[in-house]
Design a protein around this motif. Structure first.
Motif, short mmCIF file in Angstrom:
data_model
loop_
_atom_site.label_atom_id
_atom_site.label_comp_id
_atom_site.label_asym_id
_atom_site.label_seq_id
_atom_site.Cartn_x
_atom_site.Cartn_y
_atom_site.Cartn_z
N ALA A 48 13.38 -5.52 3.90
CA ALA A 48 11.99 -5.55 3.78
C ALA A 48 11.64 -6.92 4.16
O ALA A 48 12.31 -7.74 4.45
CB ALA A 48 11.64 -5.39 2.40
N GLY A 49 10.13 -7.15 4.36
CA GLY A 49 9.63 -8.40 4.65
C GLY A 49 9.51 -9.04 3.20
O GLY A 49 9.28 -8.25 2.20
N GLY A 64 -2.81 -9.68 -10.47
CA GLY A 64 -3.23 -8.39 -9.88
C GLY A 64 -3.26 -8.73 -8.32
O GLY A 64 -3.70 -7.97 -7.69
N LEU A 65 -2.36 -9.54 -8.01
CA LEU A 65 -2.39 -9.81 -6.34
C LEU A 65 -1.64 -8.78 -5.85
O LEU A 65 -1.87 -8.45 -4.67
CB LEU A 65 -1.86 -11.27 -6.13
N ALA A 66 -0.51 -8.23 -6.36
CA ALA A 66 0.38 -7.32 -5.69
C ALA A 66 -0.62 -6.04 -5.30
O ALA A 66 -0.41 -5.37 -4.42
CB ALA A 66 1.64 -7.11 -6.61
N LEU A 73 -3.19 -3.30 2.29
CA LEU A 73 -2.12 -3.26 3.40
C LEU A 73 -1.91 -1.64 3.42
O LEU A 73 -1.51 -1.20 4.55
CB LEU A 73 -1.02 -4.02 3.29
N GLY A 74 -2.08 -1.13 2.40
CA GLY A 74 -1.69 0.39 2.49
C GLY A 74 -0.39 0.52 2.28
O GLY A 74 0.16 1.44 2.96
N CYS A 75 0.37 -0.34 1.48
CA CYS A 75 1.68 -0.07 1.21
C CYS A 75 2.16 -0.63 0.13
O CYS A 75 1.36 -1.24 -0.78
CB CYS A 75 2.49 -0.70 2.54
N ASP A 76 3.17 -0.52 -0.54
CA ASP A 76 3.81 -1.10 -1.74
C ASP A 76 4.03 -2.57 -1.60
O ASP A 76 4.76 -2.80 -0.79
CB ASP A 76 4.93 -0.15 -2.18
N VAL A 77 3.50 -3.31 -2.59
CA VAL A 77 3.94 -4.74 -2.61
C VAL A 77 4.20 -5.06 -3.99
O VAL A 77 3.71 -4.70 -5.02
CB VAL A 77 2.55 -5.54 -2.33
N LEU A 88 6.32 -12.58 -2.46
CA LEU A 88 5.78 -11.04 -2.02
C LEU A 88 6.70 -10.07 -1.31
O LEU A 88 6.97 -10.58 -0.19
CB LEU A 88 4.30 -11.11 -1.47
N SER A 89 7.20 -9.10 -1.70
CA SER A 89 8.06 -8.24 -0.91
C SER A 89 7.09 -7.17 -0.50
O SER A 89 6.36 -6.47 -1.27
CB SER A 89 9.05 -7.80 -1.82
#
Lengths: 297, 228
Positions: A48-49, A64-66, A73-77, A88-89
Motif C-alpha cells: 500500500a502507499g 478524524g483525519l483518516a 479519496l474514496g478509499c480506506d485510509v 497514513l496508509s
C-alpha cells in the motif's frame, strides 16, 4: 559540521534491529550537530502507499483525519499517530491525490515523506530525544538514514531538519553547504518540482528526484550532481531498494564506510560504527572524492 | 623498562587519560603506556611532552597525537582526520589508514602511515617527516614549507600545490602536480635522506625507485609579472 549515519542491511536477520542500530549510531554523532535530528526508515513493503505527516498540533490535526481523507479519496485510509507525526496508509495510486486533499483538509499539516516503504521522522532537538519520542529503536526495516544537524544555510525548524524527501520513497541527507541552491531551486520549480523550504539540501534532494524522474538511475543522478551542484557535500541517499553515497571533489566533509557480508554502513566518523556487529572484521574505508557508491536489494 | 600502564579509555574518560599522559615528566620511569577501548575517540594522546611509548588499541578519531613532543605513539588501527597535527618531535605510527590532513602543519618528528593516507596529507608541513607506505590523496603537501613526504604508492591530484621548500618523494604514479610543483633531480644527498627515512619507517623499498618533486620557486618569490 552535521553528522550522518546510514545502514543498508544485506542480512534479513538484522532487519528487526535496524531502528535500534541506527539510533545508537546517530546518538554517537550528537556532538556534530545539536540543532535537529531525523531518521528515514525503509520498512516492509505492505503493498500500500503511505504518507508520513507532521503537525504542530497533532491532537487537533489527526482527530478524524483518516475518515475525512478516506471520504475525499474514496478509499480506506488508516492513521497511525507517532508523537507529532502520523503515518497514513492508503492505496498506492492515491498518494498524489492525498497530498492535494490534505492541503484543503489540514492546511497546517506538513508531509515528511510519501511512497510505499519510506517513513521520515524529524524534529528540532538532540538525536536521543528525537529518537525516543518516535520510538525509532523499535522500528524494523531494510535500510535507513539518520542525520543530526548543525544549521548553516537556513533556520532551525522541523522542516529544515534532514532527511529531505522530494520523490516517492526517496530521501537525502547532507553534510556541507551548497552555493548555487537559489538558482537551482528556481530552475527545478520551473521543471515542476515541489520544494517547500529555503534550505540548500532540499534543493539537492529535488535535483536528484528530478534526474530520476527524467530517466536517470540513482547512480546516474549522483554522477550528474557532481557537475551541477556547486559547494561542499557528502550526500547519503535512500531509495525504495537502494542506498547511495557521493562526496564532492574537494571532499572535506568526513565520511567512513564499513561493509561486511551482513551490511553496508556509513558514518561521518568511525565512532558511529564501533558497535556494529563484527566491525573488527569489516572492510572499513573512506569513500573517494567525486566517486559514486550505491547498493541495492 | 617499566611495566606497561594500561588505561581503559571508556572507564577513565578522555580528559583524565590525556591529563595523566601529559603529566609525565621528561625523566619519567613509567615509559610504557597502553590505551584500550579507543573506539574512534578524538584527541587521543594529544599534547604529550615526554619520551614515553603509547600503544593505542583500536582506531582513533580526530587529532590523535596532535602537538606531540618526544612521545612514541603507535596506533594499532586506523586514524581519523588530522593525526599528528602540528607534531613537534617524537613519532607516530599508524598501522592502518589515515584520514585527511595527516601531519598537517607538523614541525618535526616522524609520522608513519602503514596503509593509505587520504587527501591533504602533509598540508602546510613545516619540518615533519611523513612516510606513507600506501597512497596519498589529492592536494597532499599543499603549501608545504619544510620536511620530507615519502609515498611508497601513488599520489593523487595536485601534489605539492603552492609548495615552498619541502621534499616530496613518490615511488608510484603522481596523478597531477599542483601549481609551482615540479619534478627535481635526485642527488646523492636526497638518496641518503630517503634511505634513512625508509629504514626508520620500516619500509621495504629502495631509494632509487623514487622520484623527487619540489618547488619551482616561481610563486613565492616576487615577480613583477605576477603583479596586477
Amino acid at each position: 559540521m552535521c553528522g550522518i549515519v546510514g545502514l543498508f542491511l544485506k542480512d534479513r536477520a538484522l532487519e528487526p534491529r535496524l531502528g535500534a542500530m541506527l539510533t545508537d549510531m546517530l546518538v554517537t554523532m550528537s556532538d556534530r550537530g545539536p540543532d535537529s535530528a531525523g531518521i528515514a526508515v525503509y520498512g516492509e513493503d505492505a503493498g500500500a502507499g503511505k504518507l508520513t505527516v507532521q503537525s504542530a498540533d497533532p491532537a487537533a490535526d489527526f482527530a478524524g483525519l483518516a475518515e475525512e481523507l478516506g471520504a475525499a479519496l474514496g478509499c480506506d485510509v488508516r492513521l497511525r499517530p507517532v508523537d507529532t507525526h502520523a503515518v497514513l496508509s492508503l492505496d498506492a495510486d492515491k498518494l498524489a491525490a492525498a497530498r492535494a486533499a490534505l492541503r484543503d483538509l489540514r492546511p497546517g499539516l506538513r508531509v515528511m515523506s510519501g511512497g510505499e516503504r519510506i517513513e521520515i521522522y524529524k524534529e528540532v532537538g538532540l538525536p536521543q530525544s528525537v529518537a525516543d519520542r518516535f520510538g525509532i529503536a523499535g522500528m524494523r526495516g531494510t535500510h535507513g538514514i539518520g542525520h543530526t544537524r548543525m544549521a548553516t544555510e537556513s533556520a532551525v525548524t522541523t522542516m529544515g531538519a534532514h532527511p529531505f524527501s522530494t520523490g516517492a520513497d526517496q530521501c537525502l541527507v547532507h553534510n556541507g553547504s551548497l552555493s548555487n541552491h537559489n538558482s537551482l531551486r528556481r530552475k527545478l520549480r520551473r521543471e515542476g518540482m515541489n520544494i517547500d523550504t529555503e534550505n540548500d539540501t532540499e534543493v539537492g534532494a529535488a535535483y536528484l528526484s528530478w534526474k530520476m524522474q527524467t530517466g536517470s538511475s540513482l547512480g546516474e543522478a549522483l554522477e550528474s550532481s557532481l557537475n551541477d551542484l556547486d559547494g561542499f557535500f557528502t550526500f547519503v541517499v535512500g531509495t525504495r531498494d537502494g542506498f547511495g553515497v557521493v562526496r564532492d571533489p574537494i571532499a572535506c566533509k568526513p565520511a567512513v564506510m564499513a561493509e561486511t557480508e551482513s551490511y553496508v554502513a556509513f558514518g561521518s566518523e568511525y565512532r558511529a560504527l564501533v558497535d556494529l556487529p563484527s566491525i573488527e572484521a569489516a572492510r572499513v574505508w573512506e569513500p573517494e572524492p567525486a566517486t559514486v557508491y550505491f547498493w541495492s536489494h | 623498562m617499566s611495566d606497561v600502564q594500561t588505561i581503559d579509555l571508556e572507564a577513565t574518560g578522555l580528559r583524565a587519560m590525556n591529563a595523566q599522559l601529559q603529566a609525565q615528566a621528561r625523566q619519567t620511569n613509567r615509559t610504557a603506556w597502553e590505551i584500550v577501548n579507543a573506539r574512534g575517540a578524538h584527541a587521543i594522546a594529544a599534547g604529550l611532552d615526554a619520551p614515553i611509548e603509547v600503544t593505542v588499541r583500536g582506531s582513533t578519531g580526530y587529532y590523535c597525537g596532535g602537538m606531540n613532543q618526544q612521545a612514541l605513539i603507535h596506533v594499532h588501527g586506523s586514524a581519523g582526520p588530522g593525526v599528528g597535527e602540528n607534531m613537534m618531535s617524537g613519532s607516530i605510527v599508524i598501522d592502518g589508514d589515515a584520514s585527511q590532513y595527516a601531519g598537517a602543519t607538523g614541525h618535526g618528528g616522524l609520522l608513519v602511515i602503514k596503509g593509505n593516507a587520504s587527501s591533504r596529507c602533509g598540508i602546510s608541513m613545516k619540518g615533519i617527516d611523513i612516510v606513507v607506505h600506501g597512497d596519498v590523496g589529492h592536494m597532499s603537501a599543499f603549501m608545504a614549507q619544510s620536511g620530507n613526504l615519502v609515498v611508497l604508492g601513488d599520489a593523487g591530484d595536485a601534489l605539492g600545490d603552492s609548495i615552498y621548500e619541502a621534499r616530496l618523494f613518490v615511488r608510484g604514479k603522481v596523478r597531477s602536480l599542483g601549481a609551482d610543483c615540479e619534478e627535481k633531480e635526485m642527488r646523492a644527498e636526497h638518496l641518503d635522506i630517503l634511505r634513512d627515512l625508509l629504514e626508520r619507517a620500516g619500509a621495504d623499498a629502495r631509494p632509487e625507485e623514487f622520484r623527487r618533486y619540489g618547488s619551482a620557486r616561481k610563486l613565492y618569490n616576487f615577480d613583477i609579472d605576477n603583479a596586477y
